[in-house]
Design a protein around this motif. Structure first.
Motif, short mmCIF file in Angstrom:
data_model
loop_
_atom_site.label_atom_id
_atom_site.label_comp_id
_atom_site.label_asym_id
_atom_site.label_seq_id
_atom_site.Cartn_x
_atom_site.Cartn_y
_atom_site.Cartn_z
N PRO A 1 0.83 -1.21 0.00
CA PRO A 1 0.00 0.00 0.00
C PRO A 1 0.87 1.26 0.00
O PRO A 1 1.96 1.27 0.55
CB PRO A 1 -0.80 -0.12 1.29
CG PRO A 1 0.00 -1.03 2.15
CD PRO A 1 0.74 -1.95 1.25
N VAL A 2 0.34 2.28 -0.63
CA VAL A 2 1.02 3.57 -0.70
C VAL A 2 0.03 4.64 -0.28
O VAL A 2 -1.13 4.63 -0.69
CB VAL A 2 1.50 3.86 -2.14
CG1 VAL A 2 2.11 5.24 -2.22
CG2 VAL A 2 2.49 2.82 -2.60
N GLN A 3 0.47 5.56 0.56
CA GLN A 3 -0.39 6.66 1.00
C GLN A 3 0.07 7.93 0.31
O GLN A 3 1.26 8.25 0.29
CB GLN A 3 -0.30 6.83 2.51
CG GLN A 3 -1.22 7.88 3.05
CD GLN A 3 -1.19 7.93 4.58
OE1 GLN A 3 -0.32 7.36 5.21
NE2 GLN A 3 -2.15 8.62 5.14
N ILE A 4 -0.87 8.65 -0.28
CA ILE A 4 -0.56 9.90 -0.98
C ILE A 4 -1.36 11.02 -0.35
O ILE A 4 -2.58 10.91 -0.17
CB ILE A 4 -0.93 9.79 -2.48
CG1 ILE A 4 -0.14 8.66 -3.14
CG2 ILE A 4 -0.65 11.11 -3.18
CD1 ILE A 4 -0.55 8.42 -4.58
N TRP A 5 -0.68 12.11 -0.01
CA TRP A 5 -1.36 13.27 0.54
C TRP A 5 -1.67 14.22 -0.60
O TRP A 5 -0.81 14.57 -1.40
CB TRP A 5 -0.45 13.96 1.57
CG TRP A 5 -0.28 13.14 2.78
CD1 TRP A 5 0.70 12.22 3.01
CD2 TRP A 5 -1.12 13.11 3.93
NE1 TRP A 5 0.52 11.63 4.23
CE2 TRP A 5 -0.58 12.15 4.82
CE3 TRP A 5 -2.27 13.79 4.29
CZ2 TRP A 5 -1.17 11.88 6.06
CZ3 TRP A 5 -2.85 13.52 5.52
CH2 TRP A 5 -2.29 12.57 6.38
#
Length: 56
Positions: A6-10
């Motif tokens: 998983p990757v979190q992008i703001w």
């Protein structure tokens, strides 16, 4: 398991009341900077002329 993680992008909050004005401010700044850069304009013109024959 598939080799993914998983990757979190703001990203900017488009619900903020000042979001649209900030977009306009940044767009104006970028446009003014681009107009002042003759080399960039020349590069963009050459790149645009080089797309003949491209397909979608």
């Amino acid at each position: 398991m598939a080799g993914l993680r998983p990757v979190q992008i703001w990203v900017p909050d488009t619900r903020r009341p000042d979001f649209a004005e900030e977009c306009r401010r940044q767009s104006r700044l970028a446009a003014e900077t681009d107009k002042a850069d003759a080399d960039l304009q020349h590069f963009m013109d050459e790149a645009l002329a080089d797309v003949d024959g491209w397909t979608e």
